[in-house]
Design a protein around this motif. Structure first.
Motif, PDB file in Angstrom:
ATOM      1  N   HIS A  75      -2.075  -3.616   6.026  1.00 25.98           N
ATOM      2  CA  HIS A  75      -3.435  -3.591   5.498  1.00 25.98           C
ATOM      3  C   HIS A  75      -4.445  -2.978   6.452  1.00 25.98           C
TER       4      HIS A  75
ATOM      5  N   GLY B 259       0.311  -4.491  -1.671  1.00 30.74           N
ATOM      6  CA  GLY B 259      -0.920  -4.226  -0.951  1.00 30.74           C
ATOM      7  C   GLY B 259      -2.072  -4.132  -1.932  1.00 30.74           C
TER       8      GLY B 259
ATOM      9  N   HIS C 191       0.651  -8.408   3.614  1.00 29.59           N
ATOM     10  CA  HIS C 191      -0.388  -7.383   3.557  1.00 29.59           C
ATOM     11  C   HIS C 191      -1.746  -8.081   3.675  1.00 29.59           C
TER      12      HIS C 191
ATOM     13  N   ASP D   9       0.834  -1.209   0.000  1.00 29.44           N
ATOM     14  CA  ASP D   9       0.000   0.000   0.000  1.00 29.44           C
ATOM     15  C   ASP D   9       0.866   1.255   0.000  1.00 29.44           C
TER      16      ASP D   9
END
Length: 511
Positions: free
Chosen positions: A232, A95, A203, A64
């Protein structure tokens, strides 16, 4: 001659002993979400440890990173990659938000990072091998550390448009049914390849999503993982524990989001695993190269985003004082404003945005174009679709079923109001806004036009509730552009009293 040989041998042995006594330090971050100022501090900390020469040191990324604010949105991830290529990561995993721009764009960007990308469970549909290496092994002194990558299968719901074509044909697969087995296989293969330690960069998160996965369950279903660097769910914890298949307690750790903390994993010479979190703002080090590229990118972003487009006397609320995204569990004034902008732009009966798509508060005062993109940072465009009353009710019921738990599918709305029953997980009193400004009960025999993003129509949000609904109008207008237009053209550059508070469209009762 023999004397010097034995002296040299002793020195070599002494060096080997000294090498074996050094710890291994792995710095880690998760869910950076375009928080670009944190990269230089993390790299600077790594450099400081390296200069001290008391430990072997590396850094990893737990996903992410491509999306989350203006910096990612206006460059479709390019600015983030431009920074990350200077980070010298020893491993990166994916992610769910790496898929926001589609898999081809993700692959194009990752090729530029110049770091190993690992993900044991991402496959191109029908292919026998994963798209990325399941693991990478890095040598630290005389020890080998394997980094195994895992991405939550939930991504196939959250970013569903990246996994299926417009006909619903599967393009890419995160292997929900064999997820645990694939992670276990990667761990076993890494051990066979000589890894002394296995670090899972995962993730997957702490919150059990609709597919039923979380990082603790992953540990419960596997063996051979020494420590889990998780992401996450944006949790902050140094040292949680989960029990593996052999009954061993395994450390699981997360740093939060946007470099609130930088994690430090220490593997001692005796093979112990110690995790620690350091507040990002308190790290006194920087890396000159990372700082230089970050400053350059910040100037480019500023040139685009500094224009003032409106004013608000009130904060447009997405999160609370504890940084909890309440937009994912209740109506907020920001949600009302965004949904109104969609309904106006597409001339629809109803406007919807999922709470997970509204990312950042806008503080009271001047509203810049950058603030708007920061609130709505993705590349989504708007469309108008036709929805039956039955589909509408089913969507509202399903997407509020987790209240009061925060859920990205929670629907911020315009043009209707309804009541959520948090214990029975039902909705009632659905009413539709009329042209004269009054509300009337929903007509279960008719269809309604709904304005929403392509993301929420194609399967990325609202649990696919609207995926089969026909398109009435396709637009190239991005959702942050729609909000900017609404603020300037409809509201005249000022949010006014109307958006001081939520407008009472969503009532939540505990029954």
């Amino acid at each position: 001659m023999k004397k010097y040989y034995f002296i040299l041998l002793a020195l070599m042995m002494g060096c080997h002993v000294a090498m074996a006594q050094k710890s291994i330090v792995i710095l880690y971050e998760n869910d950076a979400h375009c928080g670009i100022d944190g990269y230089t501090k993390m790299a600077g900390l790594r450099d400081a440890i390296s200069r001290a020469d008391t430990a072997y040191v590396g850094a990893v990324c737990v996903g992410d990173f491509l999306q989350g604010n203006t910096t990612g949105a206006i460059s479709k991830g390019q600015y983030i990659v431009d920074i990350m290529r200077y980070m010298d990561y020893h491993a990166i995993t994916l992610g769910n938000h790496e898929f926001d721009y589609g898999v081809p764009r993700m692959v194009q960007l990752l090729e530029q990072v110049d770091a190993p990308v690992v993900c044991a469970n991402l496959y191109e549909a029908g292919e026998p091998q994963p798209m990325f290496a399941p693991y990478v092994i890095h040598q630290y002194g005389d020890k080998k550390v394997a980094f195994v990558g895992a991405c939550t299968p939930e991504t196939m719901i959250l970013e569903g448009y990246s996994f299926y074509d417009t006909n619903g044909i599967l393009l890419y697969d995160l292997k929900q049914k064999t997820f645990y087995q694939l992670i276990q296989q990667a761990v076993d293969d890494a051990r066979k390849a000589g890894a002394d330690y296995v670090v899972l960069i995962s993730h997957v998160g702490e919150t059990t999503q609709s597919m039923g996965f979380n990082s603790h369950l992953l540990v419960n279903h596997t063996r051979g993982i020494d420590v889990v660097l998780d992401g996450h769910s944006h949790n902050i914890f140094e040292n949680a524990k989960a029990t593996n298949l052999d009954g061993q307690e395994i450390t699981v750790t997360q740093t939060g989001t946007q470099f609130a903390n930088v994690g430090k994993l220490v593997i001692t010479p005796e093979g112990r695993f110690i995790t620690q979190l350091m507040k990002g703002k308190d790290i006194p080090y920087e890396n000159a190269k990372v700082t230089a590229i970050t400053d350059s990118i910040r100037q480019m972003v500023k040139a685009v985003t500094s224009k003032v487009v409106a004013k608000s006397d009130y904060t447009l609320v997405v999160s609370d004082e504890n940084d909890q995204w309440i937009v994912r569990a209740e109506e907020t004034n920001a949600g009302d404003l965004v949904a109104d902008a969609y309904r106006y732009a597409m001339k629809a009966d109803i406007g919807f945005e999922n709470g997970g798509g509204i990312r950042n508060d806008i503080e009271a005062g001047d509203i810049t174009y950058g603030d708007i993109i920061g609130m709505l940072p993705y590349d989504n465009t708007l469309r108008r679709i036709s929805v039956t009353a039955t589909q509408l009710k089913e969507m509202l019921t399903r997407c509020t079923s987790l209240v009061p738990v925060l859920d990205g599918n929670f629907p911020q709305c315009s043009g209707l109001r309804f009541t959520v029953h948090s214990k029975s997980h039902t909705v009632s009193d659905i009413e539709i806004l009329q042209e004269d400004g009054s509300y009337a009960p929903i007509d279960m025999q008719r269809t309604y036009s709904v304005a929403l993003t392509n993301y929420n129509h194609e399967g990325g949000g609202f649990f696919d509730s609207f995926k089969k609904c026909p398109v009435l109008q396709e637009s190239t207008l991005r959702y942050y552009e729609a909000l900017s237009d609404y603020l300037t053209k409809v509201l005249g550059g000022n949010t006014g009293e109307a958006y001081a508070q939520p407008q009472g469209r969503i009532k939540i009762v505990a029954d």
